[in-house]
Write a protein that holds these residues in place. Sequence first.
Motif, PDB file in Angstrom:
ATOM      1  N   GLY A  23      32.661 -49.038 -20.590  1.00  0.00           N
ATOM      2  CA  GLY A  23      31.465 -48.888 -19.769  1.00  0.00           C
ATOM      3  C   GLY A  23      31.635 -49.370 -18.343  1.00  0.00           C
ATOM      4  N   ARG A  24      32.707 -50.081 -18.050  1.00  0.00           N
ATOM      5  CA  ARG A  24      32.969 -50.531 -16.679  1.00  0.00           C
ATOM      6  C   ARG A  24      33.483 -49.397 -15.801  1.00  0.00           C
ATOM      7  NH1 ARG A  24      31.804 -56.168 -16.369  1.00  0.00           N
ATOM      8  NH2 ARG A  24      32.089 -55.698 -14.166  1.00  0.00           N
ATOM      9  N   PHE A  25      33.789 -48.253 -16.419  1.00  0.00           N
ATOM     10  CA  PHE A  25      34.251 -47.078 -15.679  1.00  0.00           C
ATOM     11  C   PHE A  25      33.059 -46.154 -15.480  1.00  0.00           C
ATOM     12  CE2 PHE A  25      36.225 -42.776 -15.604  1.00  0.00           C
ATOM     13  CZ  PHE A  25      36.945 -42.922 -14.429  1.00  0.00           C
ATOM     14  N   GLY A  26      32.485 -46.150 -14.276  1.00  0.00           N
ATOM     15  CA  GLY A  26      31.349 -45.276 -13.991  1.00  0.00           C
ATOM     16  C   GLY A  26      31.772 -43.816 -14.008  1.00  0.00           C
ATOM     17  N   THR A  27      30.905 -42.977 -14.525  1.00  0.00           N
ATOM     18  CA  THR A  27      31.212 -41.552 -14.636  1.00  0.00           C
ATOM     19  C   THR A  27      30.036 -40.724 -14.157  1.00  0.00           C
ATOM     20  OG1 THR A  27      30.294 -41.344 -16.861  1.00  0.00           O
ATOM     21  CG2 THR A  27      32.619 -41.957 -16.700  1.00  0.00           C
ATOM     22  N   ASN A  46      29.245 -37.733 -20.821  1.00  0.00           N
ATOM     23  CA  ASN A  46      29.837 -38.267 -19.603  1.00  0.00           C
ATOM     24  C   ASN A  46      31.362 -38.242 -19.693  1.00  0.00           C
ATOM     25  OD1 ASN A  46      30.048 -40.426 -21.426  1.00  0.00           O
ATOM     26  ND2 ASN A  46      29.858 -41.951 -19.817  1.00  0.00           N
ATOM     27  N   LEU A 157      24.969 -40.700 -11.948  1.00  0.00           N
ATOM     28  CA  LEU A 157      26.084 -41.492 -12.445  1.00  0.00           C
ATOM     29  C   LEU A 157      25.639 -42.347 -13.619  1.00  0.00           C
ATOM     30  CD1 LEU A 157      27.575 -42.693  -9.037  1.00  0.00           C
ATOM     31  CD2 LEU A 157      28.188 -40.681 -10.391  1.00  0.00           C
ATOM     32  N   ASP A 159      26.834 -45.944 -15.536  1.00  0.00           N
ATOM     33  CA  ASP A 159      27.683 -47.120 -15.426  1.00  0.00           C
ATOM     34  C   ASP A 159      27.046 -48.258 -16.210  1.00  0.00           C
ATOM     35  OD1 ASP A 159      29.951 -48.598 -14.002  1.00  0.00           O
ATOM     36  OD2 ASP A 159      28.222 -49.786 -13.381  1.00  0.00           O
ATOM     37  N   ARG A 160      27.784 -48.826 -17.159  1.00  0.00           N
ATOM     38  CA  ARG A 160      27.323 -49.946 -17.980  1.00  0.00           C
ATOM     39  C   ARG A 160      25.956 -49.691 -18.602  1.00  0.00           C
ATOM     40  NH1 ARG A 160      28.469 -54.911 -14.184  1.00  0.00           N
ATOM     41  NH2 ARG A 160      28.461 -53.348 -12.576  1.00  0.00           N
ATOM     42  N   ARG A 162      23.591 -47.618 -17.687  1.00  0.00           N
ATOM     43  CA  ARG A 162      22.490 -47.295 -16.782  1.00  0.00           C
ATOM     44  C   ARG A 162      22.807 -46.063 -15.958  1.00  0.00           C
ATOM     45  NH1 ARG A 162      22.768 -52.705 -13.519  1.00  0.00           N
ATOM     46  NH2 ARG A 162      24.752 -51.682 -13.313  1.00  0.00           N
TER      47      ARG A 162
END
Length: 172
Positions: A23-27, A46, A157, A159-160, A162
């Motif tokens: 989840g630390r990799f935003g997509t 995602n 986007l 990310d984590r 959200r």
Amino acid sequence: MDDDLISFAPEAEDGARLRAAFGRFGTGVTVITTQTETGPLGMTANSFSSVSLDPPLVLWSAALRSKRHDAFARAQHFCIHILGEDQGPLALHFAGQGHDFSGFDWHPGPDGAPTLSGVLATFHCDTHAVHPAGDHSIILGRIRHAAQRRGDGAGLLFDRGRFGTFAPQSGQ
């Protein structure tokens, strides 16, 4: 070694920690659609990525545990929709269920896959290959038709856990 890192060896029973690290990799956020015997079907994903320009290939991954997995793994055609920053409700809707297209403007695309209106870009694909990959299937698509919205528009986007978007740069 970096003292700020929490190190672990991923184990099957430790999926939450591995999911948190992923989840630390935003997509970006997409909705994938296809036409089935019972009507249109959609799924939020995602896991989308471009693969090749020649031939034009993309991929996305569908979880085996998803009730929609088998329909997408068997589909001959599908459409990938790149969502805009204001389309979080659309992403949430198709993350929860996939058969209800009421309330969304859509039309059949060139191959029959539902095409949602107002998205940033669409990629109508023929299924090129489906590969087993652990608890997912990697679905590879050959793009047969693509379109993008005119003008600017920020992508949605993830990310984590959200939804969000990039803040505009100063001067824009």
